[in-house]
Design a protein around this motif. Sequence first.
Motif, PDB file in Angstrom:
ATOM      1  N   VAL A 103       0.722  -1.060   0.292  1.00 36.76           N
ATOM      2  CA  VAL A 103       0.260  -0.152   0.090  1.00 36.76           C
ATOM      3  C   VAL A 103       0.904   1.176  -0.184  1.00 36.76           C
ATOM      4  O   VAL A 103       1.745   1.461   0.921  1.00 36.76           O
ATOM      5  N   VAL A 104       0.684   2.276  -1.155  1.00 41.56           N
ATOM      6  CA  VAL A 104       1.116   3.480  -0.764  1.00 41.56           C
ATOM      7  C   VAL A 104       0.029   4.897  -0.677  1.00 41.56           C
ATOM      8  O   VAL A 104      -0.273   5.024  -0.955  1.00 41.56           O
ATOM      9  N   ILE A 105       0.877   5.879   0.120  1.00 43.56           N
ATOM     10  CA  ILE A 105       0.195   6.456   0.340  1.00 43.56           C
ATOM     11  C   ILE A 105      -0.079   7.337  -0.640  1.00 43.56           C
ATOM     12  O   ILE A 105       1.400   8.051  -0.665  1.00 43.56           O
ATOM     13  N   ARG A 106      -0.632   7.995  -1.403  1.00 41.67           N
ATOM     14  CA  ARG A 106      -0.635   8.565  -1.915  1.00 41.67           C
ATOM     15  C   ARG A 106      -1.451  10.712  -2.228  1.00 41.67           C
ATOM     16  O   ARG A 106      -0.779  11.677  -2.087  1.00 41.67           O
ATOM     17  N   ASP A 107      -2.714  10.446  -0.966  1.00 47.12           N
ATOM     18  CA  ASP A 107      -2.547  11.917  -0.716  1.00 47.12           C
ATOM     19  C   ASP A 107      -3.181  11.696   1.283  1.00 47.12           C
ATOM     20  O   ASP A 107      -4.074  10.514   1.419  1.00 47.12           O
ATOM     21  N   CYS A 108      -3.205  12.966   1.412  1.00 50.41           N
ATOM     22  CA  CYS A 108      -4.024  12.955   3.306  1.00 50.41           C
ATOM     23  C   CYS A 108      -4.551  14.625   3.731  1.00 50.41           C
ATOM     24  O   CYS A 108      -3.614  15.394   2.737  1.00 50.41           O
ATOM     25  N   ARG A 109      -5.506  14.372   3.578  1.00 50.88           N
ATOM     26  CA  ARG A 109      -6.354  15.783   3.816  1.00 50.88           C
ATOM     27  C   ARG A 109      -7.031  15.385   5.073  1.00 50.88           C
ATOM     28  O   ARG A 109      -7.034  14.657   5.807  1.00 50.88           O
ATOM     29  N   LEU A 110      -6.904  16.614   5.699  1.00 47.41           N
ATOM     30  CA  LEU A 110      -7.436  16.948   7.669  1.00 47.41           C
ATOM     31  C   LEU A 110      -8.732  17.335   7.181  1.00 47.41           C
ATOM     32  O   LEU A 110      -8.579  18.562   6.247  1.00 47.41           O
ATOM     33  N   SER A 111      -9.510  17.274   8.515  1.00 44.84           N
ATOM     34  CA  SER A 111     -10.874  18.080   7.792  1.00 44.84           C
ATOM     35  C   SER A 111     -11.940  18.217   9.691  1.00 44.84           C
ATOM     36  O   SER A 111     -11.230  16.561  10.652  1.00 44.84           O
TER      37      SER A 111
END
Length: 495
Positions: free
Chosen positions: A347-355
């Motif tokens: 598994v490769v992390i592509r994008d991370c967003r917070l809310s």
Amino acid sequence: MIPKPCRMLPFFRYLRPLPGACLWPVILSLVWLVSSCSRHLSPGRPELARTDFRLDSLPDSEINIPVQVNLQPLYALAEKNIDTVYTSPRYPQDWIQEGCGVRYKYHFRRGPLQLRASGTVLDLGFTGYYQVIGSTRACLNGAVLSPWTPACRCGFEEAERRVQVNFSTSLFLTPDYRVRLAIRRLEPQALDKCQVCFWSQDITRQVMDGLKAQLDSARAGIESRFGTTDLHGRFQQLWDKLREPVAVYGMGWLRINPVSLRINTLYAHNDSLHINLGLAARPSIALEKPDREEPRPVPNLGAFSNQEGFNVFLDARLDYDSLGKLVNARLQNTQFTFSKGPLTKQVVIRDCRLSGQDNERLIIRVEFGGSYEGVAYFTGRPAYDDSTRVIELRDLDFDVRTRDVLLKSARWLFSRKITAELKKYARIELGGYIDSARALLGNQLNREWVPGMVGTGRVDNIRLVGIYPLTGGLVIRSHCSGSLAVTVRSIGFSL
């Protein structure tokens, strides 16, 4: 990337019974093929319970600034504007006649002004030096019995006669920003007597009476012109300035958000005027420049307070997109490898967003690729560790909806390895930032703010007191305490 359609069914046509030793690779291959038919995960976004994080609960910040104003410029102004010479009317041609038997005329000059301040009273005094020319004649019940004697002089051949003159001025500041002066003339004190003619007629009282009339006229003129000074316009300018956002290097935009103004104390001592200003405010910091607010009239001066120093509560609103970029800079393209027997998946992390959702917990949306593609949601509670000065995510775990999807289709992805990595890279160390902020604030306090105005202060403590994952941004509340004093060495007085 959209996965290719599953072509598993035609494969069964060619299956034949195999020896037991060869059965396990086939079974594992079947498991792999079955799992590869559903390689895209898309759980629903978390729905967190809404809690009450109201920004209006921010305590008012108290900023108390003792200001010491040097009154020497004011003394110089008074020295310039108060007459140095007083004379009897139309001196030296005309006389002042008191009753039937005495007439005189005088020349009066004042010495340097002497100002003494105590409490809300300013005492303005000087020593006066005068010369008198007088003559007398005999009278009985108002009837003249003799001509005037030759002019007799006092303070000409001998030293000038001396008199001490004093004015007492009281200061009043009204709630609508008006400074009022109440000026009272004290009784002139003759230090030397003035005796004229060969029989030493004492006309000191007459001279003092004439001088008092002129001093009263001067006092009335000063009160009429400067007795009430309206400072409302200047305080309105100060209020408007306090409401403007200010760019703070490395921090974003600071807005003071003043609530009220007050003057805690106002008193004078020796050659200094001491003013203790008080300001209640709700300051905040934003990464983006706030919109301009509508003008608001300055409120009347508030009640007095005996607090000292400053206690500032500050809300810094951090944009989630900007925070996501910081996390991505650390976590993007991080690869996780999972092995179970002969099978290996990645598994490769592509994008991370917070809310946030107005809840104690922060939502982390992770888009990933590799053996599987899709989205996973995590939630964690941001907290500050005062001992290490680090913001970290506590109780970090898969969201309920993501967990349900993983348990049905990709149980192997339900791993603590991912949450541990997220927790490690989501840490924000604030120790260096706090030390830099303290040093920066200290430098800003201890400097000459404008020509003639010098600040002296210190920052005792900066600490975080709350973190709020609101829908519109992550709000970090901090508290700063310290002391501040301002000395006004010179000021452009003009009357």
